[in-house]
Scaffold this active site. Structure first.
Site, PDB file in Angstrom:
ATOM      1  N   HIS A  64      -3.953  18.323 -18.824  1.00 41.19           N
ATOM      2  CA  HIS A  64      -3.912  17.127 -19.986  1.00 41.19           C
ATOM      3  C   HIS A  64      -2.491  16.930 -20.526  1.00 41.19           C
ATOM      4  O   HIS A  64      -1.679  18.203 -20.506  1.00 41.19           O
ATOM      5  CB  HIS A  64      -5.202  17.118 -20.832  1.00 41.19           C
ATOM      6  N   LYS A 114       6.412  18.250 -10.598  1.00 42.92           N
ATOM      7  CA  LYS A 114       6.313  17.325  -9.420  1.00 42.92           C
ATOM      8  C   LYS A 114       5.518  18.302  -8.424  1.00 42.92           C
ATOM      9  O   LYS A 114       5.654  19.512  -8.601  1.00 42.92           O
ATOM     10  CB  LYS A 114       7.369  16.711  -8.848  1.00 42.92           C
TER      11      LYS A 114
END
Ligand SMILES: CC(C)(COP(=O)(O)OP(=O)(O)OC[C@H]1O[C@@H](n2cnc3c(N)ncnc32)[C@H](O)[C@@H]1OP(=O)(O)O)[C@@H](O)C(=O)NCCC(=O)NCCS
Length: 182
Positions: A64, A114
């Protein structure tokens, strides 16, 4: 026994994995978690961790991002997947939405924003692939000699470990810059 283990974990301030699993964390076999690791407790059902994963001290896996919460009242969330045979270095942070492939090493202190492909070593902020796992292991194999490679006798698993063991290892590190221990 299980109860005592859970209690000890709580006293040490470590997360209770069973609680995370109850909340929906998908966890494979054989997770090694060193001290101070965090697997996002409040969004753990978004996290999947494969088999044979090592989390070095203070490694984080987050699902989150509450940076929006202060301004629009909503927290961002995204699924995170850690593959099989992954080492997450000390203090590294894997952020929400990332997939880390199989057979991967994440360097200490890295911020993984990423996806990281299978069979790679990635490091830095933001984390980028620095080499293939194969090349990394080949490089290390070339540096291992009889003199700088130590077995289990040279670890704290040996009850008789003493300063002589330590001195030999220090000397090997002086001579070869680094050494290897089981
Ligand atoms: C990522 C790692 C495996 C790479 O090992 P390595 O290939 O022997 O590293 P090198 O020192 O040869 O560095 C290779 C390149 O990656 C960079 N690099 C290595 N580790 C890095 C890290 N943690 N963060 C950022 N960059 C890193 C180096 O700066 C170097 O870049 P350059 O080629 O531009 O100079 C290692 O540095 C690491 O972080 N291991 C984890 C240690 C750990 O968490 N220990 C916890 C105890 S269990």
């Amino acid at each position: 026994m299980k109860y005592i283990k859970r209690l000890l974990n709580r006293i040490r301030g470590e997360q209770d994995l069973n609680k995370l699993i109850e909340r929906g964390l998908k966890l494979g076999n054989n997770l090694t978690r060193m001290s101070g690791c965090i697997i996002d407790p409040s969004h753990c059902w978004h996290i999947e961790i494969g088999d044979n994963v090592v989390m070095a001290p203070r490694a984080h896996i987050l699902a989150h991002d509450a940076s929006t919460g202060l301004f629009n009242g909503y927290t961002k969330i995204a699924n995170v997947k850690i593959g099989n045979n992954v080492f997450i270095g000390a203090g590294a942070i894997v952020l929400m939405g990332v997939t880390v492939g199989d057979n991967v090493i994440i360097g200490a202190g890295s911020i993984v924003i990423k996806d990281i492909p299978d069979n790679s070593v990635a490091a830095g902020n933001p984390a980028k692939v620095i080499c293939s796992l194969d090349d990394y292991l080949k490089k290390e194999a070339l540096e291992m000699t009889e003199e700088n490679t130590f077995d289990e006798e040279f670890t704290l698993r040996n009850k008789n470990f003493n300063t002589e063991h330590a001195s030999k290892m220090i000397e090997a590190c002086r001579k070869y810059r680094k050494a290897y221990v089981k």
